[in-house]
Each structure stands twice: as C-alpha cells, then as structure tokens.
Design a protein around this motif. Sequence first.
Motif, PDB file in Angstrom:
ATOM      1  N   ALA A 149      -1.117  17.091  -7.017  1.00  0.00           N
ATOM      2  CA  ALA A 149       0.105  16.367  -6.629  1.00  0.00           C
ATOM      3  C   ALA A 149       0.746  15.694  -7.843  1.00  0.00           C
ATOM      4  N   PRO A 150       2.091  15.668  -7.882  1.00  0.00           N
ATOM      5  CA  PRO A 150       2.757  14.930  -8.940  1.00  0.00           C
ATOM      6  C   PRO A 150       2.309  13.464  -8.944  1.00  0.00           C
ATOM      7  N   ALA A 162      -3.341  11.993   1.492  1.00  0.00           N
ATOM      8  CA  ALA A 162      -3.752  12.876   2.594  1.00  0.00           C
ATOM      9  C   ALA A 162      -2.926  14.144   2.512  1.00  0.00           C
ATOM     10  N   ARG A 163      -3.446  15.203   3.149  1.00  0.00           N
ATOM     11  CA  ARG A 163      -2.730  16.490   3.104  1.00  0.00           C
ATOM     12  C   ARG A 163      -1.550  16.520   4.044  1.00  0.00           C
ATOM     13  N   SER A 164      -1.703  15.986   5.239  1.00  0.00           N
ATOM     14  CA  SER A 164      -0.611  16.049   6.207  1.00  0.00           C
ATOM     15  C   SER A 164      -0.831  14.998   7.280  1.00  0.00           C
ATOM     16  N   LEU A 165       0.196  14.834   8.115  1.00  0.00           N
ATOM     17  CA  LEU A 165       0.102  13.852   9.202  1.00  0.00           C
ATOM     18  C   LEU A 165      -0.953  14.259  10.221  1.00  0.00           C
ATOM     19  N   THR A 202       0.871  -1.184   0.000  1.00  0.00           N
ATOM     20  CA  THR A 202       0.000   0.000   0.000  1.00  0.00           C
ATOM     21  C   THR A 202       0.906   1.232   0.000  1.00  0.00           C
ATOM     22  N   LEU A 203       0.379   2.317  -0.551  1.00  0.00           N
ATOM     23  CA  LEU A 203       1.106   3.588  -0.543  1.00  0.00           C
ATOM     24  C   LEU A 203       0.282   4.635   0.201  1.00  0.00           C
ATOM     25  N   HIS A 204       0.936   5.356   1.090  1.00  0.00           N
ATOM     26  CA  HIS A 204       0.324   6.499   1.778  1.00  0.00           C
ATOM     27  C   HIS A 204       1.104   7.724   1.332  1.00  0.00           C
ATOM     28  N   TYR A 205       0.438   8.614   0.621  1.00  0.00           N
ATOM     29  CA  TYR A 205       1.099   9.743  -0.046  1.00  0.00           C
ATOM     30  C   TYR A 205       0.575  11.026   0.585  1.00  0.00           C
ATOM     31  N   TYR A 206       1.448  11.695   1.354  1.00  0.00           N
ATOM     32  CA  TYR A 206       1.079  12.953   2.014  1.00  0.00           C
ATOM     33  C   TYR A 206       1.568  14.107   1.150  1.00  0.00           C
ATOM     34  N   THR A 207       0.653  14.941   0.743  1.00  0.00           N
ATOM     35  CA  THR A 207       1.011  16.046  -0.137  1.00  0.00           C
ATOM     36  C   THR A 207       0.085  17.224   0.156  1.00  0.00           C
TER      37      THR A 207
END
Length: 314
Positions: free
Chosen positions: A148-149, A166-169, A137-142
């Motif tokens: 997002a790229p 997600a935007r941030s932690l 799985t990938l969790h991409y915070y941007t």
Amino acid sequence: MSALFPVIVHDVMPEGADCVRLRLAAAPGQGALPRFAPGAHVDVLTPVGLVRQYSLCGDADDPGFYELCIKREAASRGGSESLCSTVEKGMELHISPPRNAFMLPAAQHYVLIAGGIGITPLLSMMARLQRQGADWTLHYYTRTPDQAPFRNRLLAAPYMGRVHMARSLKQGYPAALSRPDTDTAIMLCGPDGFMQAVSSHAIAAGWKPAQVHTEYFRPTEMVTHDDEQAFKVVLARSGRSITVPPGQSIAGALMAAGIAVSLSCEQGMCGACVVPLLAGEGAHRDMVLSEEEQACSIALCCSRARTPSITLDL
Ligand code: FES
C-alpha cells in the motif's frame, strides 16, 4: 478553472505498487508556494493537456514543498498515466492554488477512514493532528496492505499504534463507528461505494450526517433528470436575472450571458464554483457541501433550483 502557476518537480518517487509521489517546489521567480490547510487539493495540468485534481498529501506545515500521490489508473483517460510515466525531476508543471473542500473541523477526537488512494488528503491531516497532540486514529482499507502507498510511513513512529490496516470492509468496520460520540469527527475519503457504505453504516449506528466529513476523489456519475424545469437566477449585486433552461447548468447559463464563473472539475467535487445562496432553495447535486452548507451555498456547475427563482451573491 483557477489560474495556474508553474512549479518545479523536485523529486519523483515510487509509492506502493502502483503510485508515484511527486514533490513540487516553487519555480524560480514565483515566490513561495501558497500555504494550504490539511485536506486541500490542487488542479494539475497533465502532460497530455487534461486537468486533474490531486490532494496535497505532504505536511501543510512545511512551507517549502507540495506533495502529490498519483495512482496509475487502468481506466484513466491519460491524465494520471501521463503524470506517472512522463514526469521527471526538474520538469516544470502548472498547478492551481490550493483549494479546500475537506477542512478538518474542531473536535475532541478524530476517526480518519481511507479507502485506497483516498489516503492522500488524510496524510496531511494526520501530520497536523499529531503535531497538535490531538486524539486520532486512522483506518486504512487497501486491497494489498503489503504494497500500500505510504505503508512504511504509517507503520513507523510517530504514527504506529494509531494506524489500523485492513483489506476491505468485509473484515469489519472500524469499531469506533459503533459508538457514536458528539465530540468526534469522522474524516472519510475513498471510492464512491466505499464511502457510501461507511457513511451509511455510521449514520445507521447513530452518528449525525454532519459528523461524517467526506471528500470524493473521483466523480460519481452525474444523473440527468428528465423532469427538469427552467428557473430564474437573480444576481444580487447587479440585479440581473438569468433563466436556466432544462438541461443546462447554472454555470452554463451564466457564462452564456457573459458572466464569468470560476470552474474546475465541473462535476460537483472540487468546490471551485461554490457561491453564497441568498434566497430560494437549491436542488443540490454536488459532493463537497455539507447539508448545513447547502442551506446557504450552491455549486454552480451541477446544482439546480427547487424554487422558481434563487438569488446568488454575485
Ligand atoms: S467546478 Fe468543481 S464543484 Fe463545481
């Protein structure tokens, strides 16, 4: 720095709101591009003469091309900006052979976690894992998920369903981090603060530090220690012994003694200067070696010694 070789810019494409993706092909007469494993990066001689490291974000199983994604950095000293603004299709660039300090380990499951442009080394991992039928799985915070790229690639087949954005932690850590599992590897890349926060969270939840694999794509601040002592470096192959004074790196002392050292980032983040450590204890300041690796290797550009003498396989 490793020897550079020419490549041709096959394509230049915008990626997300503030990145440029370069597709590079072998230059005529140069033979095929060297193969690479997911997680690898190359040095790029930028149009303004600065050398920068970029992860290879294309498919490692595609022998014809390399892909890099470059973010326009407001705080850039001009290297990335010069690539974003001046590189055109058909131009020649000079790059190093791929180097890998962020290899995919063997595991049953993979949790990939990216912060911002730290997505780049994880893209080639995803392609490989998907092809192998692995569980990932990938969790991409941007900060801007809509722009997002690689957003379109990640939210389409065959990846959709495995990718969480997600935007941030502040929106929460990946739920998998609260369930430590010895058969799972965590692959983490992003800004320093992001990586430190995710690593600390995972380790506090019970993951072993060796399960959290990281790559810093930007150097952390190098700390100068006032209490540095001189120490001796013994070169096992020649039997020579070199003294490293306070304030000088091992690499600097070796080069001053006429001994060639392979260097690239000189900031402990690329792995170009890592050599086997045969005896003595290193005071490690790099960001590429795991604790296990540091027991038997040392980065010459930044690390020092805890013992009066260390022996290197040089
Ligand atoms: S030169 Fe990059 S880690 Fe030492």
